[in-house]
Scaffold this motif. Structure first.
Motif, PDB file in Angstrom:
ATOM      1  N   LYS A  20      12.617  14.437  10.323  1.00 18.17           N
ATOM      2  CA  LYS A  20      13.538  15.386   9.691  1.00 18.17           C
ATOM      3  C   LYS A  20      14.042  14.843   8.354  1.00 18.17           C
ATOM      4  CE  LYS A  20      17.888  17.836  10.661  1.00 18.17           C
ATOM      5  NZ  LYS A  20      18.820  17.153   9.774  1.00 18.17           N
ATOM      6  N   SER A  21      14.392  13.569   8.325  1.00 21.87           N
ATOM      7  CA  SER A  21      14.880  12.957   7.090  1.00 21.87           C
ATOM      8  C   SER A  21      13.805  12.970   6.003  1.00 21.87           C
ATOM      9  CB  SER A  21      15.328  11.520   7.366  1.00 21.87           C
ATOM     10  OG  SER A  21      15.733  10.878   6.185  1.00 21.87           O
ATOM     11  N   GLY A  22      12.563  12.654   6.391  1.00 26.34           N
ATOM     12  CA  GLY A  22      11.472  12.664   5.419  1.00 26.34           C
ATOM     13  C   GLY A  22      11.173  14.059   4.895  1.00 26.34           C
ATOM     14  N   LEU A  23      11.199  15.054   5.778  1.00 21.75           N
ATOM     15  CA  LEU A  23      10.934  16.436   5.354  1.00 21.75           C
ATOM     16  C   LEU A  23      12.058  16.960   4.460  1.00 21.75           C
ATOM     17  CD1 LEU A  23       9.573  17.947   8.696  1.00 21.75           C
ATOM     18  CD2 LEU A  23       8.249  17.196   6.709  1.00 21.75           C
ATOM     19  N   GLU A  24      13.286  16.557   4.736  1.00 18.73           N
ATOM     20  CA  GLU A  24      14.408  16.978   3.891  1.00 18.73           C
ATOM     21  C   GLU A  24      14.260  16.439   2.468  1.00 18.73           C
ATOM     22  OE1 GLU A  24      17.688  15.586   6.172  1.00 18.73           O
ATOM     23  OE2 GLU A  24      18.064  17.526   7.133  1.00 18.73           O
ATOM     24  N   SER A  38       4.551   8.224   0.756  1.00 18.41           N
ATOM     25  CA  SER A  38       5.427   9.162   1.464  1.00 18.41           C
ATOM     26  C   SER A  38       4.673   9.898   2.561  1.00 18.41           C
ATOM     27  CB  SER A  38       6.018  10.167   0.467  1.00 18.41           C
ATOM     28  OG  SER A  38       6.760   9.511  -0.539  1.00 18.41           O
ATOM     29  N   MET A  39       3.431  10.289   2.273  1.00 13.02           N
ATOM     30  CA  MET A  39       2.638  10.997   3.291  1.00 13.02           C
ATOM     31  C   MET A  39       2.336  10.086   4.477  1.00 13.02           C
ATOM     32  SD  MET A  39       2.085  14.189   2.500  1.00 13.02           S
ATOM     33  CE  MET A  39       0.565  14.704   3.285  1.00 13.02           C
ATOM     34  N   MET A  40       2.062   8.802   4.217  1.00 12.81           N
ATOM     35  CA  MET A  40       1.799   7.870   5.320  1.00 12.81           C
ATOM     36  C   MET A  40       3.040   7.723   6.193  1.00 12.81           C
ATOM     37  SD  MET A  40      -0.471   4.835   3.573  1.00 12.81           S
ATOM     38  CE  MET A  40      -0.344   3.857   5.052  1.00 12.81           C
ATOM     39  N   SER A  41       4.212   7.624   5.569  1.00 12.52           N
ATOM     40  CA  SER A  41       5.454   7.487   6.329  1.00 12.52           C
ATOM     41  C   SER A  41       5.730   8.726   7.174  1.00 12.52           C
ATOM     42  CB  SER A  41       6.609   7.228   5.364  1.00 12.52           C
ATOM     43  OG  SER A  41       7.839   7.158   6.056  1.00 12.52           O
ATOM     44  N   LEU A  42       5.513   9.909   6.572  1.00 12.83           N
ATOM     45  CA  LEU A  42       5.740  11.152   7.319  1.00 12.83           C
ATOM     46  C   LEU A  42       4.754  11.290   8.472  1.00 12.83           C
ATOM     47  CD1 LEU A  42       6.451  13.580   4.339  1.00 12.83           C
ATOM     48  CD2 LEU A  42       7.950  13.227   6.305  1.00 12.83           C
TER      49      LEU A  42
END
Length: 669
Positions: free
Chosen positions: A510-514, A482-486
């Motif tokens: 925005k989608s990842g942070l949500e 998840s961190m790599m994607s963000l």
């Protein structure tokens, strides 16, 4: 030959089976928790039945879980059955807004056969028109916080009721009793954690607002609830009930203190705009402060543990020293003074870490100084003073650990608040044509700040003490993938040259942070999640509250105990607003109900006093008839009909009496 003796044994004397004494007392009306104003009237219906003659029937009440007050009822005309309809006038109890009144009925019959009903609660709420005067109104931050406190109070009321039931009528089988007690323990422990989380969030979101007294009561509530969970775990029900009442009292006190802080300082609780006019580097400075405090707190706790270990060794040496060995006291005194100076020096370098534990730090330093002087003078009391210094250091270390955990949790909620701000920034980047869209420099600053926020949140999710406060959802949302994607989305956004090029990576970020924000909320204690949901939903149960208030007005006017014209109109407006809210959700009432509500609205607008009691009756009868009709229609449309338990409290009293006599006859057989 003599006759052989008969081998038949005489039949035993016939013993009549012992009849087991039994009894039950119920509050059959209203038989539910209520939310009322401090001028409402609540009619009660209490019924008691027993196998022996009833000796005493009463109902007991307590304000904010304090000392109970008994209200005796007259002897019943029938020896084994009693029915009463006392009226509870809330204004006679001198209740104020946000108080909680608990009440239940008790009865006793000879020989020493006593029993009690369920516990019910009446929560005193301000008039809606007074709530609308609060900063932000019903949807403001202050009211949302009050709603969350109210939700925790409601959950604690439910646990108190269940514990009361468990104590009055424990299940017959051991495994069922153990299972019920384990569920109560888990619920109380979860509420304790939720109180700590609400403390942390309030401290984070209202850092510079005068809510210290409310936070103190929340901290005490957390300890009471934790002790209640421990007592339930140990099967110490009287102690558990005492601690449960203490937790409820402190939750209520926290809500009242917060309400007072808002009323006394309304200007400080005005909702701020989501995007404040802060300096570009303010967010990064705040994140830097959080990281620095975390590192300093760890270093302080490590130092205190080392000093405590040394102090205990010194105490052991002085305890074992005989009179001749006191020649070593000056050497020990130098070691003691050196330890005190190390603590003082570190405290001077990190004053913010020691600020919450200043009294304990002062006491430890003073005790260490006294021990050093006593050792240097080779006094007989030196050993005792060294031991006292060790005790004071231990208290300081425990307080430091507790306060650091509270601060770390509050800082984690600050990170959540910053994450939500950054989500809104990403939304602005998605719509570059709108006013307020960030510039390229602001985007790069936001990306850098977001990376720091995610890093700090990941650390909080994986390292104690905060890792123990959250469920696995937060940690999973910040795993390596998840961190790599963000970071990939944030990197694309940072490198985008034009506003149009920023739209896609901003949307992905925005989608990842949500997802992280949502995982944060799902990883909170269950009681905290329920409180947050209740606060978002706002006022529910408007129909029941409105009908209760209409009935309250009718009761007061019919019993020659009316309120003043001003209070009548205020309560009628409150009832009208509640019923109109229910009307809006249901899509309207029937024609008679709509017309009755409209007539009531017109009378209140004209300011006519007193309120027409016949009009109130027409509103009550029309809406009650329609609600019964609607419920019957919904039940008849149900596709599947299943067997369901019968609630005896909903049956007429005469029918209940017949059923009772029927079962008495069966038991005699």
């Amino acid at each position: 030959a003599p006759a052989e003796p008969a081998l038949e044994l005489a039949a035993p004397a016939e013993v009549a089976p012992e009849k087991k004494a039994w009894g039950e007392v119920r509050i059959t009306d209203p038989a539910r928790d209520l939310q009322a104003t401090k001028v409402d009237v609540v009619p009660l219906q209490i019924e008691a039945v027993a196998s022996d003659a009833l000796q005493r029937v009463a109902w007991l009440s307590a304000i904010n879980a304090q000392q109970e007050q008994s209200h005796d009822l007259p002897p019943p005309p029938e020896p084994r059955y009693a029915a009463y309809r006392p009226t509870l006038y809330l204004d006679e109890l001198k209740l104020s807004d946000w108080d909680v009144l608990s009440y239940y009925a008790s009865a006793s019959a000879r020989p020493s056969n006593s029993f009690a009903s369920e516990v019910y609660f009446i929560e005193v709420r301000p008039f809606r028109e007074d709530i609308l005067k609060m900063p932000g109104g019903e949807d403001g931050q202050a009211m949302q916080c009050l709603n969350e406190l109210s939700a925790l109070i409601g959950q604690q009321q439910h646990v108190i009721r269940q514990t009361h039931q468990h104590a009055q009528s424990p299940p017959e089988f051991d495994n069922v009793r153990e299972q019920d007690r384990r569920k109560l323990t888990e619920a109380e422990a979860d509420l304790a954690r939720a109180s700590g989380h609400l403390y942390a969030r309030m401290a984070a979101e209202m850092e510079n607002k005068p809510i210290g007294e409310a936070l103190d009561h929340l901290a005490r509530a957390e300890k009471d609830l934790d002790k209640a969970a421990g007592a339930l775990r140990d099967n110490a029900l009287p102690e558990a009930q005492k601690q449960e009442r203490g937790g409820l009292a402190n939750l209520v006190a926290a809500r009242k203190a917060f309400q007072k802080a808002v009323s006394d300082n309304p200007g400080q609780f005005k909702d701020e705009p989501e995007e404040g006019s802060t300096a570009p580097d303010a967010g990064r400075d705040a994140l830097k402060e959080i990281a620095e405090y975390r590192d300093a707190s760890r270093a302080a706790q490590d130092l205190l543990q080392k000093l405590l270990a040394e102090q205990r060794q010194l105490a052991e040496r002085t305890r074992l020293t005989n009179n001749a060995g006191r020649n070593n006291y000056p050497t020990y005194g130098a070691q003691q003074r050196q330890a005190r100076e190390r603590l003082e020096e570190f405290r001077g370098q990190h004053p913010q870490v020691f600020k919450p534990v200043a009294p304990q730090a002062d006491a430890a330093q003073h005790s260490m100084e006294s021990a050093a002087k006593s050792l240097e003078k080779r006094e007989l009391s030196a050993s005792r003073q060294v031991q006292d210094a060790a005790s004071k250091l231990e208290q300081l270390a425990e307080s430091m650990k507790e306060k650091s955990a509270e601060k770390s949790l509050a800082d984690t909620y600050k990170l959540k608040e910053k994450l939500d701000q950054q989500i809104r920034k990403m939304g602005q980047c998605q719509n570059p044509g709108e006013s307020g869209a960030p510039s390229g420099a602001e985007v790069k600053s936001t990306v850098a700040e977001t990376r720091q926020t995610l890093k700090a949140l990941k650390q909080a999710a994986e390292e104690p003490p905060t890792s123990e406060e959250f469920g696995p959802e937060l940690r999973q949302s910040l795993d390596q993938g998840s961190m790599m994607s963000l970071n990939w989305s944030l990197g694309e956004l940072e490198q985008a040259g034009s506003p149009e090029d920023r739209k896609r990576p901003a949307g992905e970020a925005k989608s990842g942070l949500e997802k992280v924000s949502s995982a944060f909320e799902r990883s909170e204690p269950r009681a905290m999640q329920a409180a947050r949901k209740a606060a978002r939903e706002g006022w529910q149960g408007d129909f029941e509250r409105g009908m209760d208030q209409i009935e309250s007005l009718i009761q007061q006017m019919q019993k020659s105990r009316p309120l003043s014209g001003k209070d009548q109109a205020k309560l009628a407006r409150e009832a009208l607003q509640n019923l109109q809210g229910a009307q809006a959700r249901k899509g309207g009432w029937n024609e008679a109900g709509n017309q009755a509500l409209e007539r009531l609205r017109q009378q209140l607008e004209r300011g006519e006093e007193p309120v027409d009691v016949e009009l109130l009756k027409s509103v009550r009868d029309a809406l009650l008839a329609y609600s019964i009709e609607l419920r019957s229609r919904q039940e008849s449309q149900s596709e599947t009909q299943q067997m369901s338990g019968l609630d005896p409290s909903r049956l007429p009293s005469a029918y209940r009496g017949r059923i009772q006599k029927y079962f008495e006859k069966l038991s005699e057989k």
